[in-house]
Design an enzyme around this catalytic site. Structure first.
Site, PDB file in Angstrom:
ATOM      1  N   GLU A 264       0.884  -1.171   0.000  1.00 18.03           N
ATOM      2  CA  GLU A 264       0.000   0.000   0.000  1.00 18.03           C
ATOM      3  C   GLU A 264       0.919   1.217   0.000  1.00 18.03           C
ATOM      4  O   GLU A 264       1.382   1.655   1.052  1.00 18.03           O
ATOM      5  CB  GLU A 264      -0.875   0.011   1.265  1.00 18.03           C
ATOM      6  CG  GLU A 264      -1.843  -1.143   1.357  1.00 18.03           C
ATOM      7  CD  GLU A 264      -3.112  -0.935   0.530  1.00 18.03           C
ATOM      8  OE1 GLU A 264      -3.274   0.148  -0.063  1.00 18.03           O
ATOM      9  OE2 GLU A 264      -3.927  -1.862   0.487  1.00 18.03           O
ATOM     10  N   CYS A 298      -2.363   9.318   2.338  1.00 21.99           N
ATOM     11  CA  CYS A 298      -2.010   8.723   1.045  1.00 21.99           C
ATOM     12  C   CYS A 298      -3.041   9.112   0.005  1.00 21.99           C
ATOM     13  O   CYS A 298      -2.739   9.190  -1.183  1.00 21.99           O
ATOM     14  CB  CYS A 298      -1.891   7.212   1.169  1.00 21.99           C
ATOM     15  SG  CYS A 298      -3.337   6.466   1.917  1.00 21.99           S
TER      16      CYS A 298
END
Ligand code: NAD
Length: 514
Positions: A264, A298
């Protein structure tokens, strides 16, 4: 607020989770709060050598945990969620102190932990396999799922509790013990989560010592510990969240020993604002996505691709909104933007703004603020940069509140611009034109893992699979199907006939004596 106040409050929050004060002065691994840059703990650091017995303990725990029926494993996660509900205010506050998020967002992270636990409890009764039609008479074929083994979990500073819990809740119901290497910037949150899970284990009952010791462990240190986890064959899965730079090291290292990764990594998230957009909604969504968490998500909005006809209006409104955002101590009510995580985030931001200026960008905001009050902390006014086009600097993820605004004339051009960056995490479009919305969410539209219409790119719910394509790493956490990353798939064929037919009709007989 004095330096002392924060370290005293940290000690008292940790005491509430059952962590004694001696841990906070046990070594030389300094932990600072981005709120004022003060030291709030000096922990004992683990070495790669310390990992060896930890992994061995996880292996022993695995032998016991894999034999516990999944719904019973779910019961542990249910108890964990109960403990999290009880500790939510305190843990949320610790997130704010250690990561610098505003209180509202710190609490939101803990709520996300609770949500994924609830999700995992239901899942513990739904680890479904398949019954498959066999081509051979008198045969039955099955696909089923078995626990995998110890899960190595490497996490980033910006979601210091939620990201671990996305992994932990699923891994636990799937039968895998946990070894967590948190960010070196947020180890206290990790110790707190592990202590809270320990309280759930204590209530679970009937836990042999070997299981208690190895079910969930935290390794405190830097990248050397992450690399040691990557290299150890006893850790079949490494789930790593962080920068693309880190993923480019972790991916090949784990692959070299044929381990499994769940990556990720960085995002560079865009939003297209079409001429038909509800500009009031768009403005609010942009503000939360670009400025919230001080641009340190993110999924933070980094690229705004606005239609020529509305660009002037929207950018003017945005500048007005940016000027009003309250920047300050994240523990104080009313603050919307807390500090950057540290000095290197600040210098990275300034470097990016300089490069954008050289590329012809016009920078609004971006300057350091509150430096007289907190000389060791880094607060900035979020930056809005009008770019003549999408240059190299816009292609890169700068982990700070910088929003690049660019213009487009037709949707194909906007989508091409949107998809041309190396990352593929989250995206969104603001439009009230059904055709545009459908096109953006079609195979010809956004190339990201997360594709939204009339909401910003950040603020995902745990019900949907989370993650992205290209340099974002391809991993998915939470949502449908992601539990399979934590399990081993087994195909079983059972012959209940008196013959031995071979697949594909192959004959391989020998004459047998009568
Ligand atoms: P980072 O890459 O610096 O560190 C993340 C973690 O990786 C830390 O625990 C660090 O110690 C570890 N690490 C660093 N180098 C390593 C190596 N060589 N081997 C093994 N482990 C290593 O990231 P950060 O600054 O903490 O976080 C910000 C980054 O994380 C941003 O790029 C952001 O987009 C990304 N992020 C992604 C997601 C997602 O779900 N896609 C979520 C949160 C953050």
């Amino acid at each position: 607020m004095t330096t002392d106040t924060l370290s005293r409050e940290t000690a008292s929050l940790l005491a509430g989770f059952g962590i004694g004060p001696e841990i906070l002065t046990a070594g030389d691994f300094a932990v600072t709060s981005p709120i004022d840059g003060s030291r709030i703990a000096a922990l004992r650091r683990h070495t790669p050598g310390d990992l060896d017995p930890m992994i061995a303990a996880a292996e022993r725990a695995f032998l016991l945990w894999r034999a516990v029926p999944p719904p019973r494993r779910g019961e542990l996660v249910r108890l964990f969620a109960e403990e999290l509900r009880r500790h939510k205010p305190a843990l949320g506050r610790l997130v704010s102190i250690e990561a610098g998020k505003i209180l509202e967002e710190g609490q939101g992270e803990v709520q996300e932990m609770i949500d994924i636990c609830d999700f995992a409890v239901g899942l513990s009764r739904q680890l479904y396999g398949k019954v498959i039609a066999s081509e051979r008479p008198g045969h039955r074929m099955l696909e089923s799922w078995c626990p995998l083994g110890p899960a190595g979990i490497i996490t980033a500073f910006n979601f210091p509790v939620a990201v671990w819990s996305w992994n932990a809740a699923l891994a636990l119901v799937c039968g895998d013990p946990l070894i967590w290497k948190p960010s070196d910037k947020t180890p206290l949150c990790a110790l707190a989560c592990n202590a809270i899970l320990g309280q759930a284990v204590a209530r679970f009952g009937d836990v042999p010592e070997e299981l208690r010791r190895g079910l969930s462990q935290v390794a405190i240190g830097g990248s050397e510990l992450g690399e040691a986890l990557c290299d150890d064959r006893r850790v079949p899965l490494v789930s790593a969240t962080g920068s693309t730079r880190m993923g480019a090291i972790v991916g090949p290292r784990v692959a070299q020993r044929f381990g499994r990764t769940l990556l990720e990594l960085g995002g560079n998230n865009g939003m297209i604002v079409a001429p038909s957009a509800d500009l009031d909604l768009a403005l609010r969504a942009i503000l939360f996505a670009a400025v919230g968490t001080a641009g340190q998500r993110c999924t933070s909005l980094r690229r705004l691709i606005v239609h020529d006809d509305i660009a002037e209006t929207l950018v003017t409104q945005l500048k007005r909104a940016y000027a009003q955002v309250k920047i300050g101590n994240p523990l104080e009510p009313g603050t919307l933007v807390g500090p950057l995580i540290g000095e290197s985030a600040f210098t990275g931001m300034q470097r990016a703004l300089d490069e954008a200026t050289r590329d012809g960008g016009q920078v609004f905001g971006g300057e350091r603020v509150l430096a007289e009050r907190w000389p060791d902390a880094y607060y900035v006014r979020p930056a809005l940069v009008e770019m003549p086009r999408q240059t190299q600097i816009v292609w890169r993820e700068t982990f700070a509140p910088i929003l690049y605004a660019m213009r487009y004339r037709d949707l194909d051009e906007a989508i091409a611009m949107h998809n041309s960056v190396p990352q593929g995490l989250a995206s969104s479009i603001f439009t009230t034109d059904l055709r545009e919305a459908e096109f953006f969410t079609s195979a010809m539209g956004s190339d990201c893992g997360i594709v939204n219409v009339n909401i910003g790119p950040s603020g995902a719910e745990i019900g949907g699979a989370f993650g992205g394509e290209k340099e974002t790493g391809g991993g998915r956490e939470a949502g449908s199907g992601s539990w399979q990353a934590y399990m081993r798939r087994m195909t079983t064929t059972i012959n209940y006939s008196r013959d031995l037919p071979l697949a594909q009709g192959i004959k391989f007989d020998i004459e047998t004596a009568p």
